[in-house]
Design an enzyme around this catalytic site. Structure first.
Site, PDB file in Angstrom:
ATOM      1  N   ARG A 210      -9.445   5.441  -2.358  1.00  0.00           N
ATOM      2  CA  ARG A 210      -9.654   6.156  -1.132  1.00  0.00           C
ATOM      3  C   ARG A 210     -10.317   7.610  -1.623  1.00  0.00           C
ATOM      4  O   ARG A 210     -10.121   8.080  -2.795  1.00  0.00           O
ATOM      5  CB  ARG A 210      -8.358   6.556  -0.532  1.00  0.00           C
ATOM      6  CG  ARG A 210      -7.420   5.566  -0.013  1.00  0.00           C
ATOM      7  CD  ARG A 210      -6.533   5.709   1.088  1.00  0.00           C
ATOM      8  NE  ARG A 210      -5.577   6.897   0.647  1.00  0.00           N
ATOM      9  CZ  ARG A 210      -4.793   7.301   1.493  1.00  0.00           C
ATOM     10  NH1 ARG A 210      -4.617   6.625   2.679  1.00  0.00           N
ATOM     11  NH2 ARG A 210      -3.758   8.087   1.133  1.00  0.00           N
TER      12      ARG A 210
ATOM     13  N   TYR B 222      11.400   3.954  -0.607  1.00  0.00           N
ATOM     14  CA  TYR B 222      10.125   4.335   0.037  1.00  0.00           C
ATOM     15  C   TYR B 222      10.268   5.155   1.444  1.00  0.00           C
ATOM     16  O   TYR B 222      10.604   4.419   2.234  1.00  0.00           O
ATOM     17  CB  TYR B 222       9.101   3.480   0.163  1.00  0.00           C
ATOM     18  CG  TYR B 222       7.700   4.489   0.540  1.00  0.00           C
ATOM     19  CD1 TYR B 222       7.026   5.096  -0.468  1.00  0.00           C
ATOM     20  CD2 TYR B 222       7.636   4.527   1.911  1.00  0.00           C
ATOM     21  CE1 TYR B 222       6.089   5.855  -0.024  1.00  0.00           C
ATOM     22  CE2 TYR B 222       6.598   5.382   2.349  1.00  0.00           C
ATOM     23  CZ  TYR B 222       5.807   6.306   1.340  1.00  0.00           C
ATOM     24  OH  TYR B 222       4.851   6.840   1.639  1.00  0.00           O
TER      25      TYR B 222
ATOM     26  N   GLU C 234      -8.637   8.905  -4.850  1.00  0.00           N
ATOM     27  CA  GLU C 234      -7.269   8.333  -5.434  1.00  0.00           C
ATOM     28  C   GLU C 234      -7.179   7.260  -6.213  1.00  0.00           C
ATOM     29  O   GLU C 234      -8.033   6.261  -5.799  1.00  0.00           O
ATOM     30  CB  GLU C 234      -6.489   7.985  -4.124  1.00  0.00           C
ATOM     31  CG  GLU C 234      -5.110   8.321  -3.883  1.00  0.00           C
ATOM     32  CD  GLU C 234      -4.725   8.262  -2.402  1.00  0.00           C
ATOM     33  OE1 GLU C 234      -4.967   9.046  -1.713  1.00  0.00           O
ATOM     34  OE2 GLU C 234      -4.181   7.040  -2.155  1.00  0.00           O
TER      35      GLU C 234
ATOM     36  N   ASP D 285       9.189   7.510   4.283  1.00  0.00           N
ATOM     37  CA  ASP D 285       8.117   8.373   4.917  1.00  0.00           C
ATOM     38  C   ASP D 285       8.751   9.826   5.269  1.00  0.00           C
ATOM     39  O   ASP D 285      10.247   9.842   5.262  1.00  0.00           O
ATOM     40  CB  ASP D 285       7.740   7.863   6.387  1.00  0.00           C
ATOM     41  CG  ASP D 285       6.383   6.960   6.086  1.00  0.00           C
ATOM     42  OD1 ASP D 285       5.734   7.241   5.008  1.00  0.00           O
ATOM     43  OD2 ASP D 285       6.315   6.056   6.728  1.00  0.00           O
TER      44      ASP D 285
ATOM     45  N   ARG E  54       2.830  -8.489   7.514  1.00  0.00           N
ATOM     46  CA  ARG E  54       1.893  -8.937   8.538  1.00  0.00           C
ATOM     47  C   ARG E  54       0.558  -7.955   8.441  1.00  0.00           C
ATOM     48  O   ARG E  54       0.674  -7.053   7.712  1.00  0.00           O
ATOM     49  CB  ARG E  54       2.868  -7.866   9.707  1.00  0.00           C
ATOM     50  CG  ARG E  54       3.905  -8.587  10.315  1.00  0.00           C
ATOM     51  CD  ARG E  54       4.525  -7.820  11.465  1.00  0.00           C
ATOM     52  NE  ARG E  54       4.358  -6.573  11.282  1.00  0.00           N
ATOM     53  CZ  ARG E  54       3.605  -5.733  12.346  1.00  0.00           C
ATOM     54  NH1 ARG E  54       3.352  -6.387  13.320  1.00  0.00           N
ATOM     55  NH2 ARG E  54       3.444  -4.372  12.000  1.00  0.00           N
TER      56      ARG E  54
ATOM     57  N   ARG F  37       5.108   2.601  -8.698  1.00  0.00           N
ATOM     58  CA  ARG F  37       3.654   2.545  -8.809  1.00  0.00           C
ATOM     59  C   ARG F  37       3.176   3.835  -8.753  1.00  0.00           C
ATOM     60  O   ARG F  37       3.720   4.688  -7.754  1.00  0.00           O
ATOM     61  CB  ARG F  37       3.382   1.549  -7.748  1.00  0.00           C
ATOM     62  CG  ARG F  37       1.622   1.382  -7.576  1.00  0.00           C
ATOM     63  CD  ARG F  37       1.454   0.321  -8.397  1.00  0.00           C
ATOM     64  NE  ARG F  37       0.011   0.139  -8.693  1.00  0.00           N
ATOM     65  CZ  ARG F  37      -0.833  -0.063  -9.724  1.00  0.00           C
ATOM     66  NH1 ARG F  37      -0.029  -0.319 -10.930  1.00  0.00           N
ATOM     67  NH2 ARG F  37      -1.926  -0.144  -9.960  1.00  0.00           N
TER      68      ARG F  37
ATOM     69  N   ARG G 162      -5.789  -5.865  16.174  1.00  0.00           N
ATOM     70  CA  ARG G 162      -5.765  -5.365  17.690  1.00  0.00           C
ATOM     71  C   ARG G 162      -7.194  -5.938  18.541  1.00  0.00           C
ATOM     72  O   ARG G 162      -8.399  -5.495  17.878  1.00  0.00           O
ATOM     73  CB  ARG G 162      -5.973  -3.711  17.667  1.00  0.00           C
ATOM     74  CG  ARG G 162      -4.736  -3.283  17.302  1.00  0.00           C
ATOM     75  CD  ARG G 162      -5.025  -1.626  17.549  1.00  0.00           C
ATOM     76  NE  ARG G 162      -3.834  -1.034  17.062  1.00  0.00           N
ATOM     77  CZ  ARG G 162      -3.866   0.392  16.471  1.00  0.00           C
ATOM     78  NH1 ARG G 162      -4.933   0.902  16.642  1.00  0.00           N
ATOM     79  NH2 ARG G 162      -2.931   0.937  15.872  1.00  0.00           N
TER      80      ARG G 162
END
Ligand code: FAD
Length: 364
Positions: free
Chosen positions: A278, A346, A298, A348, A170, A247, A174
């Site tokens: 970044r 993964y 990064e 968070d 997705r 990764r 917005r």
């Protein structure tokens, strides 16, 4: 009788919570940490009064009030809201893609105008064969080419035409003026950095840093009745089914004699030419007013054994390999596996906390 009730391998968020919960239940705990500091990837180091997120920007967020309150036992959160900026060849766009982004990109004013432009640029495709076709069908050419393509290709080290659509199912668009990257009810940065959280969680445990459990596994196992292992599961088993792939990222930290380098915590470089993805300016996470600053560039990189494993590659081949290790783990007597490396997931921070608390109820 063993010397400790619980041996925890790894002092990241998962291991630190296990150590804290075990101590709360009156158990004696030894924590081993291979790095020369505690905290795992959440570790922050204070430089010139600025809490530097050494292993990448960590922004805490959750919709789960109980998890937010759990962490609040150990810290006070500030009201930081992640509002990153994208830099495409010097053009600046707000993220996530919202009316501020669209107004800057097309000089339009209303949501209806933005939708009209996107609709005119979309390339409909019912069954996209790759990520490029998928994204073009969702957001059209301008957003894809300026904000998605270069960044994603650097991140994965492959052209979007060779990446599967599943990489980015997705793309939230917005049609309101709202630069808050996350939708979560609770969001913030712990004031004073993350390391303090782990210091408090580990306060009642014996902690040995610069100590790799795998260097002397049998001797360490003999020291406790229960072993909670949060390192990589494949290394625990000597890579007998082959290494699980990740990764990785490389960070280049730089201290600068300026009080404000980029005016925001996170800038994404979305063109293909800039080699990093970044730049993080850490002081903005805590609204710092120091006369100097610290930035981190990064760089995504391929993983190979020996460098930091950051993001598990949750593709079919690696999932199948993990299933083989998981089966062995199920047969372990006193060793339990947890955290993002032990479970090859993964996670968070909020997922890590949830999982650690559930496992503590089961194991302790
Ligand atoms: P880790 O933090 O990896 O801790 C494992 C520890 O075990 C390490 O300290 C390691 O040195 C130690 N260890 C491993 N093997 C051994 C051994 N053999 N002997 C002794 N010690 C060992 N989450 C968010 O919610 N928000 C974010 O913004 C966010 N940003 C992130 C950015 C990056 C670049 C990364 C990589 C992750 C990010 N996360 C974020 C996720 C967050 O870092 C994890 O949820 C959390 O750190 C997982 O904790 P852990 O204890 O499972 O693993």
């Amino acid at each position: 009788m063993a010397q400790y009730d619980v041996l925890v391998v790894g002092s990241g968020l998962f291991g630190s919570i296990v150590a804290h919960e075990a101590a709360q239940r009156g158990k004696s705990v030894l924590v081993l940490e291979a790095r020369d500091h505690i905290g795992g990837n959440c570790y922050t180091e204070c430089i010139d009064g600025i809490n530097v997120h050494t292993y990448g920007a960590h922004i805490f967020r959750t919709n789960d009030r109980a998890i937010w309150e759990y962490l609040e036992q150990f810290c006070e959160f500030n009201n930081f809201v992640n509002s990153p900026v994208a830099n495409f060849k010097g053009e600046l766009y707000n993220m996530p893609f919202n009316m501020n982004t669209f107004a800057r990109m097309w000089n339009i004013v209303t949501p209806a105008q933005a939708k009209e432009v996107i609709e005119s640029q979309r390339v409909p495709c019912d069954d996209p064969a790759n990520l490029e076709e998928h994204i073009l069908s969702l957001v059209g050419r301008d957003i894809y080419e300026k904000l998605v393509k270069g960044y994603t290709e650097k991140q994965w080290g492959k052209p979007c035409t060779e990446l599967p659509p599943s990489v980015m199912r997705r793309i939230p668009l917005r049609f309101i003026f709202d630069n808050n990257y996350f939708n979560d009810r609770y969001q913030g940065i712990p004031m004073g950095g993350y390391t303090r959280i782990m210091e408090q969680m580990l306060a009642r445990a014996d902690v040995r840093t610069s100590t790799d459990y795998l260097d002397d596994k049998e001797a360490f196992d003999a020291m406790a009745d229960l072993v909670v292992y949060t390192g990589t599961i494949d290394s625990f088993y000597g890579y007998r089914f082959g290494p699980l792939e990740y990764r990785s990222l490389r960070f280049e930290h730089e201290r600068l004699d300026t009080d404000n380098y980029q005016g925001v915590a996170v800038v994404n470089y979305t063109d293909a030419e800039t080699p990093y993805t970044r730049i993080i300016e850490h002081k903005h996470f805590e609204f710092g007013t120091q006369p100097t600053t610290v930035i981190s560039r990064e760089y995504p990189q391929d993983w190979q054994p020996g460098i930091e494993p950051f993001y598990p590659m949750e593709d079919e081949a690696n999932k199948a390999r993990y299933a083989q290790y998981f089966e062995l783990a199920q047969a372990e007597g006193k060793v339990r596996f947890g955290g993002r490396l032990g479970e090859y997931r993964y996670y968070d921070m909020q997922d890590t906390i949830k999982s650690a608390l559930e496992k503590c109820n089961e194991w302790l």
